[in-house]
Motif scaffolding. Structure first.
Motif, PDB file in Angstrom:
ATOM      1  N   GLU A 138      91.279  66.640  78.923  1.00 14.95           N
ATOM      2  CA  GLU A 138      90.656  65.583  79.710  1.00 14.95           C
ATOM      3  C   GLU A 138      91.068  65.580  81.194  1.00 14.95           C
ATOM      4  O   GLU A 138      90.229  65.444  82.075  1.00 14.95           O
ATOM      5  CB  GLU A 138      91.007  64.238  79.056  1.00 14.95           C
ATOM      6  CG  GLU A 138      90.368  63.025  79.676  1.00 14.95           C
ATOM      7  CD  GLU A 138      88.862  62.979  79.509  1.00 14.95           C
ATOM      8  OE1 GLU A 138      88.298  63.854  78.809  1.00 14.95           O
ATOM      9  OE2 GLU A 138      88.243  62.083  80.101  1.00 14.95           O
ATOM     10  N   ARG A 187      86.837  60.844  89.945  1.00 12.35           N
ATOM     11  CA  ARG A 187      86.948  59.929  88.817  1.00 12.35           C
ATOM     12  C   ARG A 187      87.800  58.732  89.207  1.00 12.35           C
ATOM     13  O   ARG A 187      89.023  58.780  89.132  1.00 12.35           O
ATOM     14  CB  ARG A 187      87.588  60.645  87.622  1.00 12.35           C
ATOM     15  CG  ARG A 187      86.727  61.770  87.093  1.00 12.35           C
ATOM     16  CD  ARG A 187      87.295  62.374  85.842  1.00 12.35           C
ATOM     17  NE  ARG A 187      87.430  61.364  84.803  1.00 12.35           N
ATOM     18  CZ  ARG A 187      88.088  61.562  83.667  1.00 12.35           C
ATOM     19  NH1 ARG A 187      88.663  62.708  83.428  1.00 12.35           N
ATOM     20  NH2 ARG A 187      88.163  60.605  82.780  1.00 12.35           N
ATOM     21  N   HIS A 245      93.739  57.652  88.384  1.00 18.27           N
ATOM     22  CA  HIS A 245      93.796  56.762  87.222  1.00 18.27           C
ATOM     23  C   HIS A 245      94.789  55.633  87.497  1.00 18.27           C
ATOM     24  O   HIS A 245      95.969  55.871  87.683  1.00 18.27           O
ATOM     25  CB  HIS A 245      94.243  57.581  85.999  1.00 18.27           C
ATOM     26  CG  HIS A 245      94.200  56.802  84.716  1.00 18.27           C
ATOM     27  ND1 HIS A 245      94.033  57.404  83.500  1.00 18.27           N
ATOM     28  CD2 HIS A 245      94.296  55.485  84.451  1.00 18.27           C
ATOM     29  CE1 HIS A 245      94.031  56.482  82.549  1.00 18.27           C
ATOM     30  NE2 HIS A 245      94.198  55.309  83.110  1.00 18.27           N
ATOM     31  N   GLN A 275      89.304  55.834  88.060  1.00 14.33           N
ATOM     32  CA  GLN A 275      89.511  55.216  86.745  1.00 14.33           C
ATOM     33  C   GLN A 275      90.404  53.985  86.824  1.00 14.33           C
ATOM     34  O   GLN A 275      91.389  53.961  87.547  1.00 14.33           O
ATOM     35  CB  GLN A 275      90.192  56.205  85.806  1.00 14.33           C
ATOM     36  CG  GLN A 275      89.427  57.474  85.600  1.00 14.33           C
ATOM     37  CD  GLN A 275      89.998  58.237  84.435  1.00 14.33           C
ATOM     38  OE1 GLN A 275      89.867  57.827  83.286  1.00 14.33           O
ATOM     39  NE2 GLN A 275      90.683  59.320  84.735  1.00 14.33           N
ATOM     40  N   TYR A 314      88.558  69.760  85.845  1.00 14.70           N
ATOM     41  CA  TYR A 314      88.059  70.342  87.087  1.00 14.70           C
ATOM     42  C   TYR A 314      89.050  71.323  87.723  1.00 14.70           C
ATOM     43  O   TYR A 314      88.828  71.809  88.823  1.00 14.70           O
ATOM     44  CB  TYR A 314      87.723  69.233  88.100  1.00 14.70           C
ATOM     45  CG  TYR A 314      86.830  68.166  87.524  1.00 14.70           C
ATOM     46  CD1 TYR A 314      85.571  68.496  87.010  1.00 14.70           C
ATOM     47  CD2 TYR A 314      87.231  66.828  87.464  1.00 14.70           C
ATOM     48  CE1 TYR A 314      84.754  67.529  86.469  1.00 14.70           C
ATOM     49  CE2 TYR A 314      86.411  65.856  86.924  1.00 14.70           C
ATOM     50  CZ  TYR A 314      85.163  66.213  86.425  1.00 14.70           C
ATOM     51  OH  TYR A 314      84.350  65.251  85.883  1.00 14.70           O
TER      52      TYR A 314
END
Lengths: 381, 481, 249
Positions: A14, A299, A269, A301, A18
């Motif tokens: 996960e 992302r 995150h 998050q 990238y």
């Protein structure tokens, strides 16, 4: 070398979706040999002008030149991390030769510049401990002295004591064949203030993995990162920030520019635990696509377990604003300079956070190659 | 109002569709193997291609594992403990008119607020009612037939329009797509089929009402909507289930196909039984919904209000293949008590100048965990593509969670993608302002939450919007303390 | 109407009101003036029951009832209206909807039936005319995207519709240009009646040119240090607050 507990991450993991680890998948990881005296002399001769008021420490292939070091790694403080995410950290712990230990005593102030040079495969390690009320301004610069496909697997661990202040300015530049991977962990004490400013350029592929824990009440963190990708480069970052104590605050921004066929990605995150009421988290992730086959992945998050929270996150991916570009062209600025200038302005959100003017000037100068004409256009010459 | 009084109020009122209809039903024994798959296909008198398709899906399913990446935790599903087919015993065979439908079923739908008698129905909405595994009635068939619109149960479509099914079934969600979609492909029992011919604007709203009744059964329906060139359809979906201590599985698949200049608007008010306040019982809602904008200038719009289910695992998505096509996703998801919702969307931009909009409003209360998970992917071919995402979370109480896991992947430099997200609790200033105007705390909270969701509710057809607001108010009871 | 005795309020850990006493009889308009930070807004919030404004002593009687024992919404339903200094934006909640909900809550408390939708809209339109507000207001969210002046007009509009017994207007004049100020003052004046009381909290004498107060009070260091007729406001305008503060010290 003892077997690693986990295997090399892959895009199926996960948090490595990238990352470009192809160069590392083929690599043989071994402890590096100490640099010869000729090498040391060659490196010393190539060092940049020192920063005023900063002690300087040089690391060559993970060996610390002429400074007290500990050789046995201390125990890691990372919490709640997925095993795979710790792969390179564990690799470093097993293969590192020296550990550069930077201590700042209670209410003391230090300013240190660490120069990191990789000539082969190396596992540099820096451990930072700030006692209560201590202050450290640490500049970390990487010198791309070798044009070979060198591999750097860096680890920086910092424990920021209560009411201590850490400013970490990280300029990572590597040659176009280099593989650069790093793991950063920060443990933030009560009332502490930490600012990380990071600029990533160069390297065939780079990956930053960072784990931050707001362990003490009212700890504050600013994380400003910029990455510039050209050619077929890949810059990937995963920054996980856990808010575990009341009143923890984070401000994070990322500015990435992907030119040519490069790929720039940032996975930020933020986690706010139930033990962290009145936490605040601001995040702004922006990427500019400046090449026909460039790619950007972001992302933003959020993982939140308390209602006493304020979090706002934003992310954008796009091209240079055509209106702004046209405005500059209409003022007679050539297209290349105009687009460089706008890119410059884009990363300035991050570069302007470098508080040392000499360092900032040096960094800006080094960007002249990537953003030609920007400085000239900016100063009107 | 004190927290206690509110809780009591909640227990008193709570889930309003939790009754069981006592009706004789025919079910397959629990368990799943190839024979069960063949048996379902035989009961449905399906052509060979469909039986084969089911078997292919089943064999593939055996090689798959349940996905674990969603931010949900639940007891494992015993796939051999479920009955894969349950139908109310029919008095006659073959297609039924409303007069032949068991009065108990009609009564059930009356109770649910979905009267099937056409004369009782507000003008303009045709209903297909699915009870456990089968469709029990479809209304307004004649009027729709006149317009050339096919709206029937999936079973009817198998008999009457096999060529359309063969052409479109699995063309958006292939039988190999994911664990639950694959299972559905093997064992789906009924659902709705819609075909809007070229240039036709469907004369009324179409809707399907899903009801799980029997115990120890799963519901695996399949909906396929094809909007041919230049056509337009608005489709509504509602769902309820009885209150039971066990967890029941609902693994549906919805496929939408929009050809050139066609438009499909798909609205869902999902109110499956959410389990009690301690997390006992409730539906596992593992649903695959995907639309493909196959033609130029086509548009697919998903609007969902998710207030029910113990677990929600659902990502209504759009594949924007046609140039200038538009995908939209508007969502309100509520997780109260012990509910867990992991929902969001995928917008895959393939064609040039494709546009997508995502508006997600998550509300977490009690010990509820609400996750938005979304992917915006711009492929190298999608010149000038644009996406805008707004993703807001509201937290009520110190034990709930709100999570946002977006993926933004852009491979075309002419594209523009924007994502905005915020998370906070209800503003104390807003609450006090309403209180000072004499409005009770509960009403004030409902008002503010409804305001928070307004940009989604306004996408719903009028009657549904009102239902959604009321549902939200009921579902939030006990959340304020 | 309103009788405050020795009121003490803390906000956070800070003592703000420190033994404040005030009588406001029905039919009168009182102005409360005072320097910044003297506790004017705290008084308004305390009376309205804002969470975080903790009463540590004293009593407040409102129409013979113990005001402090009531929940904020119960106070409002009994006819206490606070015009906010900074009216709150509530995105997605329609102005008219809020107003109707508020009016019905008050009517319910008085045992009256809910207001008819058509009558209600007629009423709102009539009051909007007084406040010179645009028709578009009806379709907008509560204070959403309003300018400072629009928000203040909206506060007075709400007051006109709800017809409170006691109106507390907290710095309603701040941020208004002279035309808007006249409109707002006119709105307030239409509400004056023998069975109502109005308390204006203000920093400047300017508003009092348009709304004539019966009594003027100076609030400083958490208590009323001087009361007088309208002429006191004139004197404050001319001399400032310092002379009073040194007098009181």
């Amino acid at each position: 070398m003892s077997a690693l507990p986990v295997s090399l991450p892959t895009p199926r993991d996960e948090n490595w979706k990238y990352a470009n680890l192809r160069g590392l998948a083929r690599a043989r990881f071994e402890p590096s040999a100490p640099p010869s005296s000729e090498t040391q002399a060659r490196v010393t001769a190539a060092l940049p002008a020192p920063l005023d008021g900063f002690e300087r420490i040089v690391l060559i292939d993970g060996f610390v030149l002429g400074t007290p070091v500990t050789t046995s790694p201390s125990s890691p403080t990372m919490v709640n991390t997925i095993e795979t995410d710790r792969y390179f950290f564990e690799l470093n712990r097993r293969l590192r030769t020296d550990t550069l230990r930077l201590d700042v005593a209670r209410h003391q102030k230090r300013a240190i510049e660490v120069i990191v040079v990789s000539l082969g495969t190396s596992h540099p390690a820096v451990e930072i401990a700030l006692a209560e009320g201590a202050e450290l301004s640490l500049v970390e610069r990487h010198l791309p002295l070798s044009t070979d496909a060198v591999i750097t697997n860096l680890v920086i661990s910092a424990v920021v004591g209560s009411h201590a202040r850490l400013e970490l300015s990280r300029i990572t530049q590597a040659s176009s064949k280099a593989q650069h991977v790093e793991t950063i962990e920060l443990h933030l004490g009560e009332g502490s203030t930490t600012k990380v400013v990071q600029l990533t350029t160069g390297a065939a592929a780079s990956r930053t993995t960072a784990f931050v824990e707001h362990a003490g009440r009212e700890s504050a963190l600013e994380w400003h990162a910029a990455a510039l990708g050209e050619g077929t480069q890949s810059h990937d970052a995963y920054v996980r920030i856990a808010h575990s104590a009341p009143g923890a605050k984070t401000l994070q921004q990322f500015r990435g520019i992907a030119s040519g066929r490069s790929r720039v990605s940032f996975n930020g995150h933020m986690r706010v635990d139930a033990t962290s009421p009145n936490a605040q988290s601001d995040q702004s992730l922006k990427c500019l696509l400046a090449g026909p086959e460039a790619e950007a992945d972001v992302r933003p998050q959020l993982e939140i377990y308390t209602d006493a929270v304020k979090a706002s996150h934003g992310a954008t991916v796009g091209k240079l604003d055509p209106d702004m570009l046209f405005y500059l062209l209409s003022r007679g600025i050539p297209e290349e300079s105009a687009s460089s200038l706008l890119k410059w302005a884009f990363v300035s959100d991050v570069l302007s956070r470098l508080s040392n003017p000499a360092l900032r000037a040096a960094v800006e100068h080094s960007l002249e190659r990537v953003l030609p004409g920007a400085i000239a256009a900016r100063s009107g010459t | 109002m004190t927290e206690n009084a509110q809780l009591q109020d909640l227990v008193g009122r709570g889930y309003q569709h939790g009754f069981v209809t006592d009706i004789e039903s025919e079910s397959l024994p629990p368990g799943l193997d190839e024979d069960v798959v063949r048996a379902i296909s035989r009961i449905k008198r399906e052509p060979a291609f469909l039986t084969e398709w089911r078997l292919k899906a089943f064999r593939h399913w055996l090689t798959l594992r349940e996905p674990t990446w969603a931010h949900v935790r639940f007891n494992p599903v015993d796939y051999q403990g479920i009955s894969y087919y349950s139908a109310p015993k029919a008095k006659t065979d073959g297609p039924k008119s409303l007069d032949e439908v068991d009065p108990k079923l009609l009564e059930t739908y009356e109770k649910l607020g979905v009267p099937l008698h056409e004369r009782a129905r507000l003008a303009g909405v045709a209903v297909d009612a699915v009870f456990d595994s089968v469709s029990v009635a479809t209304t307004f068939k004649d009027r729709l037939e006149k317009a050339g619109v096919i709206f029937c149960s999936f079973s009817d479509a198998v008999q009457k329009h096999p060529e359309l099914l063969e052409q479109y079934l699995g063309s958006v969600v292939p039988h190999t797509d994911n664990y639950y979609a694959c299972l559905n492909s093997a064992v789906f029992s009924d659902g709705s089929f819609v075909y809007i011919p070229k240039g036709v604007r469907c004369p009324m709203e179409l809707s399907t009402y899903f009801r799980i009744n029997a115990a120890k059964t799963g519901q695996f329906e399949r909906t396929l909507i094809v909007a041919d060139a230049g056509s337009h359809v608005s489709y509504l979906e509602g769902c309820t289930a009885p209150m039971r201590d066990e967890n029941q599985l609902h693994a549906a698949v919805v496929e939408l196909v929009a050809m050139d200049d066609a438009e499909i608007k798909y609205s869902t008010v999902q109110n499956w039984y959410p389990g009690d306040e301690n997390g006992v019982g409730g539906i596992y809602n593992f649903v695959t919904k995907r639309g493909e904008c196959r033609g130029r200038n086509s548009r697919i719009s998903w609007t969902q209000v998710e207030t029910g289910s113990a677990i929600t695992w659902k990502y209504p998505s759009c594949v924007l293949r046609g140039d200038n096509s538009v995908g939209e996703f508007y969502s309100v998801a509520l997780a109260n008590h012990c509910q867990q919702a992991d929902t969001g969307t995928k917008m895959i931009h393939v064609g040039a100048n494709t546009r997508s909009t995502i508006v997600s409003k998550g509300i977490s209360a009690g010990r509820g965990q609400n996750t938005y998970r979304g992917l915006v992917k711009i492929l190298p071919t999608a010149h000038g593509a644009r996406n805008f995402t707004q993703c807001d979370s509201l937290l009520m109480g110190g034990r709930c969670g709100a999570h946002t896991f977006p993926y933004v992947e852009v491979k075309n430099p002419t594209a523009t993608v924007e994502h905005e997200a915020s998370t906070s609790r209800i503003s104390e200033d807003q609450l006090f302002y309403c209180l000072q105007r004499g409005i009770s705390e509960e009403d004030a909270v409902n008002m503010i939450v409804n305001g928070f969701c307004k940009s989604v509710f306004k996408e719903l057809p009028m009657e549904f919007a009102v239902e959604a607001q009321n549902l939200l108010a009921v579902s939030l009871e006990g959340a304020v303390g | 109407m309103l009788s405050i005795k020795d009121l003490r309020t803390t906000v956070g850990n800070r003592k703000v009101l420190d033994g404040l006493s005030l009588e406001v009889p029905a039919g009168e308009v009182h102005a409360i003036m005072g320097p910044n930070g003297s506790g004017k807004s705290t008084l308004a919030y305390t009376l309205a029951g804002r969470p975080g404004y903790e009463v540590t002593g004293g009593s407040v009687s409102y129409r013979g009832e113990d005001l402090l024992a009531l929940e904020p919404e119960a106070r409002a339903q009994r006819g206490l209206f606070l015009g906010f200094q900074y009216p709150v934006e509530i995105p997605g909640v329609n102005n008219v909807y809020l107003l109707k909900a508020a009016l019905n809550a008050a009517r319910k408390q008085r045992g009256l039936p809910e207001v008819d939708a058509f009558e209600f809209l007629t009423l709102v339109r009539e009051k909007m005319k007084i406040m010179q507000m645009d028709e578009s207001f009806l379709s907008r969210g509560v204070n959403e995207g309003f300018s400072g002046g629009e928000k203040k007009r909206n506060e007075i509009l709400q007051m006109l519709v709800l017809e409170p017994s006691l109106a507390l207007l907290d710095e309603t004049d701040s941020g208004l240009d002279i035309d808007a100020l006249k409109v707002v003052a006119n709105g307030v004046n239409t509400l004056r009646s023998p069975d109502r009381a109005i308390v204006l909290v203000t920093h400047y004498q300017r508003l009092l040119d348009y709304i004539k107060p019966d009594r003027v009070h100076v609030l400083a260091r958490g208590k009323i240090i001087r009361s007088g007729g309208p002429e006191l406001a004139q004197e404050l305008e001319a001399r400032g607050y310092d002379w009073l503060l040194t007098d009181a010290a």
